[in-house]
Scaffold this motif. Structure first.
Motif, PDB file in Angstrom:
ATOM      1  N   ILE A   1       0.947  -1.090  -0.003  1.00  0.00           N
ATOM      2  CA  ILE A   1       0.151  -0.061   0.081  1.00  0.00           C
ATOM      3  C   ILE A   1       0.984   1.401   0.126  1.00  0.00           C
ATOM      4  N   SER A   2       0.610   2.273  -0.877  1.00  0.00           N
ATOM      5  CA  SER A   2       1.326   3.437  -0.978  1.00  0.00           C
ATOM      6  C   SER A   2       0.134   4.403  -1.181  1.00  0.00           C
ATOM      7  N   GLU A   3      -0.336   4.980  -0.083  1.00  0.00           N
ATOM      8  CA  GLU A   3      -1.230   6.012  -0.161  1.00  0.00           C
ATOM      9  C   GLU A   3      -0.822   7.296  -0.004  1.00  0.00           C
ATOM     10  N   GLY A   4      -1.605   8.227  -0.806  1.00  0.00           N
ATOM     11  CA  GLY A   4      -1.245   9.708  -0.748  1.00  0.00           C
ATOM     12  C   GLY A   4      -1.203  10.267   0.715  1.00  0.00           C
ATOM     13  N   SER A   5       0.045  11.168   0.783  1.00  0.00           N
ATOM     14  CA  SER A   5       0.173  11.460   1.954  1.00  0.00           C
ATOM     15  C   SER A   5      -0.236  12.851   2.384  1.00  0.00           C
ATOM     16  N   LEU A   6      -1.144  13.144   3.307  1.00  0.00           N
ATOM     17  CA  LEU A   6      -1.698  14.555   3.635  1.00  0.00           C
ATOM     18  C   LEU A   6      -0.798  15.288   4.519  1.00  0.00           C
ATOM     19  N   ARG A   7       0.141  14.561   4.926  1.00  0.00           N
ATOM     20  CA  ARG A   7       1.321  15.195   5.549  1.00  0.00           C
ATOM     21  C   ARG A   7       2.145  16.072   4.673  1.00  0.00           C
ATOM     22  N   PHE A   8       2.115  15.709   3.462  1.00  0.00           N
ATOM     23  CA  PHE A   8       3.026  16.210   2.389  1.00  0.00           C
ATOM     24  C   PHE A   8       2.173  16.986   1.455  1.00  0.00           C
ATOM     25  N   ILE A   9       1.049  16.562   1.024  1.00  0.00           N
ATOM     26  CA  ILE A   9       0.342  17.082   0.001  1.00  0.00           C
ATOM     27  C   ILE A   9      -0.560  18.233   0.567  1.00  0.00           C
ATOM     28  N   ARG A  10      -0.712  19.450   0.319  1.00  0.00           N
ATOM     29  CA  ARG A  10      -1.237  20.518   0.334  1.00  0.00           C
ATOM     30  C   ARG A  10      -2.334  20.929  -0.328  1.00  0.00           C
ATOM     31  N   PHE A  11      -3.551  21.325   0.124  1.00  0.00           N
ATOM     32  CA  PHE A  11      -4.569  21.711  -0.897  1.00  0.00           C
ATOM     33  C   PHE A  11      -4.356  23.000  -0.938  1.00  0.00           C
ATOM     34  N   ASP A  12      -4.952  23.597  -2.271  1.00  0.00           N
ATOM     35  CA  ASP A  12      -4.940  24.821  -2.526  1.00  0.00           C
ATOM     36  C   ASP A  12      -6.085  25.508  -2.441  1.00  0.00           C
ATOM     37  N   GLU A  13      -6.983  25.466  -3.541  1.00  0.00           N
ATOM     38  CA  GLU A  13      -8.298  26.297  -3.347  1.00  0.00           C
ATOM     39  C   GLU A  13      -9.429  25.588  -3.274  1.00  0.00           C
ATOM     40  N   GLU A  14      -9.265  24.243  -3.564  1.00  0.00           N
ATOM     41  CA  GLU A  14     -10.524  23.307  -3.314  1.00  0.00           C
ATOM     42  C   GLU A  14     -10.072  21.910  -2.555  1.00  0.00           C
ATOM     43  N   ILE A  15     -10.943  21.442  -1.896  1.00  0.00           N
ATOM     44  CA  ILE A  15     -10.741  20.202  -1.292  1.00  0.00           C
ATOM     45  C   ILE A  15     -11.798  19.046  -1.834  1.00  0.00           C
ATOM     46  N   PRO A  16     -11.159  18.325  -2.615  1.00  0.00           N
ATOM     47  CA  PRO A  16     -12.198  17.236  -3.661  1.00  0.00           C
ATOM     48  C   PRO A  16     -12.920  16.370  -2.846  1.00  0.00           C
ATOM     49  N   PHE A  17     -13.931  15.879  -3.267  1.00  0.00           N
ATOM     50  CA  PHE A  17     -14.508  14.797  -2.579  1.00  0.00           C
ATOM     51  C   PHE A  17     -15.413  13.912  -3.577  1.00  0.00           C
TER      52      PHE A  17
END
Length: 274
Positions: free
Chosen positions: A120-136
């Motif tokens: 498993i290699s999941e996108g890390s929200l420790r490193f990935i910053r949101f810009d103008e929107e938070i998708p869902f």
């Protein structure tokens, strides 16, 4: 404005057999009479399963093992016998890799419990910053369906609006905090940005769209499909694995020959535990 996204599944890799080395191995074993199927007649993952199974009993042909006087030559029947006899360990040699995008942390919390047989290699929200929107991802249970009565239509419409409002609120707060911490300043290094990003992720809800890469061996894939492509499963992981079940049924008709599909779009195995 919050953005609802689709879930996308990409089959990005699978096991590849080195046929030259397989032939050297067969010669070493004295299985000169065993002929590898032509490329295209069987997938490499299924071929590897069959080779591993035959090695367990030296059943590449009659006489190689004195106890074996007759062997199944039809590969569909041979792998079918592996499934029926629940000789599941040989399925662990072959793997498939999926990149799955647009899934929420609800999905990953469910999926990442299946550690056995998975990388498993999941996108890390420790490193990935949101810009103008938070998708869902909008849950399928909130989609409009032709059999919805008026009350159900109104409930879904109101709930969808609340989803957008909730994510808009998160975006507003997240954006304000980015400004407070001066995150767009050119004098902020990566270590600084990581510390702030790892802090701010705590205000982002579990519904945020993320993604990653999951590699599962065929035994693990069968296990998770059997559990999660069942209509009783959580709806998002059901949505994903009912689609992966179709992919595996089409790609691996030998290993998934005992898989059938339900009227509700789910999948079930004749041999539940292999």
């Amino acid at each position: 404005m919050p953005r609802a996204v689709d879930i996308e599944i990409f089959k990005i890799a699978q096991t590849k057999v080195n046929r030259d080395e397989v032939q050297r191995w067969l010669d070493h074993l004295g299985a000169e009479g065993y002929e590898l199927p032509d490329e295209g007649d069987i997938s490499d993952p299924a071929l590897l399963v069959a080779l591993a199974g035959r090695r367990c009993y030296l059943s590449f042909g009659p006489g190689l093992n004195p106890n074996v006087t007759k062997v199944r030559t039809d590969l569909y029947d041979y792998i079918g016998n592996i499934l029926n006899s629940r000789h599941g360990s040989v399925l662990e040699h072959a793997v498939y890799t999926f990149a799955i995008e647009g899934v929420s942390r609800v999905f990953t919390a469910e999926m990442n419990r299946h550690r056995a047989g998975w990388a498993i290699s999941e996108g890390s929200l420790r490193f990935i910053r949101f810009d103008e929107e938070i998708p869902f991802w909008m849950p399928e249970s909130l989609w409009d369906h032709s059999d919805d009565d008026e009350t159900m239509v109104l409930r879904k419409r109101y709930t969808r609006k609340m989803f957008y409002d909730a994510f808009r609120h998160q975006e507003e707060i997240y954006g304000k905090l980015l400004s407070v911490w001066d995150m767009d300043s050119t004098d902020k290094n990566f270590a600084y940005k990581k510390r702030v990003t790892t802090c701010l992720r705590r205000i982002v809800g579990m519904g945020v769209a993320t993604g990653g890469v999951w590699t599962g061996n065929l035994r693990a894939l069968r296990h998770v499909i059997g559990m999660r492509a069942d209509p009783s499963a959580e709806e998002e992981i059901f949505y994903v694995f009912s689609r992966i079940a179709r992919i595996m049924f089409d790609d691996e008709p030998l290993v998934f020959q005992d898989l059938s599909f339900t009227e509700r779009g789910g999948a079930t195995f004749r041999n539940q535990k292999v």
